[in-house]
Design an enzyme around this catalytic site. Structure first.
Site, short mmCIF file in Angstrom:
data_model
loop_
_atom_site.label_atom_id
_atom_site.label_comp_id
_atom_site.label_asym_id
_atom_site.label_seq_id
_atom_site.Cartn_x
_atom_site.Cartn_y
_atom_site.Cartn_z
N HIS A 58 -8.11 -5.11 -8.91
CA HIS A 58 -6.73 -5.40 -9.31
C HIS A 58 -5.78 -5.16 -8.14
CE1 HIS A 58 -6.97 -1.02 -9.71
NE2 HIS A 58 -5.66 -1.03 -9.52
N HIS A 146 -2.54 -5.20 -2.16
CA HIS A 146 -3.93 -5.15 -1.70
C HIS A 146 -4.87 -5.08 -2.90
CE1 HIS A 146 -2.99 -0.89 -2.35
NE2 HIS A 146 -4.29 -0.73 -2.55
#
Length: 195
Positions: A58, A146
């Site tokens: 995620h 990220h």
């Protein structure tokens, strides 16, 4: 080694057991591709590190805190109220580089990052930040979009990789059971703003 001194009435706080954050998840096929890439990355590095499972991959949009003994209801309710105020159109995200969040030469997380392809994530983060601020939740400007692939990886220079893309159509409020490698979805919101 000197002994730890304790002052009467001041005890160490209990360790956090629960985290709360907003996240964006890749679709199932994209997550499977990222997980496969992470497995290869760990194998190539010849480390014992294990890649994150596909269902845990995620992007954390906004961390809302770690807590001991459960999540505070008022923090969950504030997060829900903030999320319902957003009006952002769906967008495409693209991660096109691999880097390390380790401090050289120590091992640390290996992550996917991007430049122009993550602008939609910045816009979503900023909108969430503004909505949370309206509710009195302290701002947190630290945001580097990220996807963490694996922890305990050797430090490495940033390098380009085959771009990983997906359409972001929703975001999620997540309860993280700290130390138990489990995320529980608390709520989900569709992106439906006008482009």
């Amino acid at each position: 080694m000197p002994e730890q001194l304790w002052l009467p009435g001041l005890e160490a706080p209990p360790p956090p057991t629960d985290g709360l954050f907003f996240a964006v998840y890749p679709d199932r096929n994209t997550a499977a591709g990222i997980a496969k890439f992470a497995q290869q990355l760990c194998a190539d590095a010849r480390v014992r590190s294990k890649p994150l499972a596909a269902n845990r991959l995620h992007v954390t949009l906004r961390h809302l805190g770690n807590f001991a003994g459960g999540l505070p209801d008022e923090r969950i309710e504030g997060a829900r109220r903030a999320a319902t105020t957003l009006s952002i159109a769906p967008f495409t995200v693209e991660f096109d580089a691999l880097t390390s969040f380790a401090k050289k030469p120590r091992p640390g997380p290996a992550v996917l990052v991007g430049e122009d392809g993550v602008q939609g994530l910045h816009a979503l983060h900023d909108a969430l930040e503004a909505a949370l601020g309206e509710l009195g939740i302290e701002p947190d400007a630290r945001f580097t979009p990220h996807v963490t692939l694996a922890y305990g990886m050797p430090w490495a220079e940033r390098r380009p990789v085959e771009p990983v893309c997906w359409n972001v159509r929703e975001f999620v409020l997540v309860h993280s059971l700290l130390g138990r490698n489990q995320h529980v979805e608390l709520a989900r919101w569709s992106l439906a703003g006008k482009p």
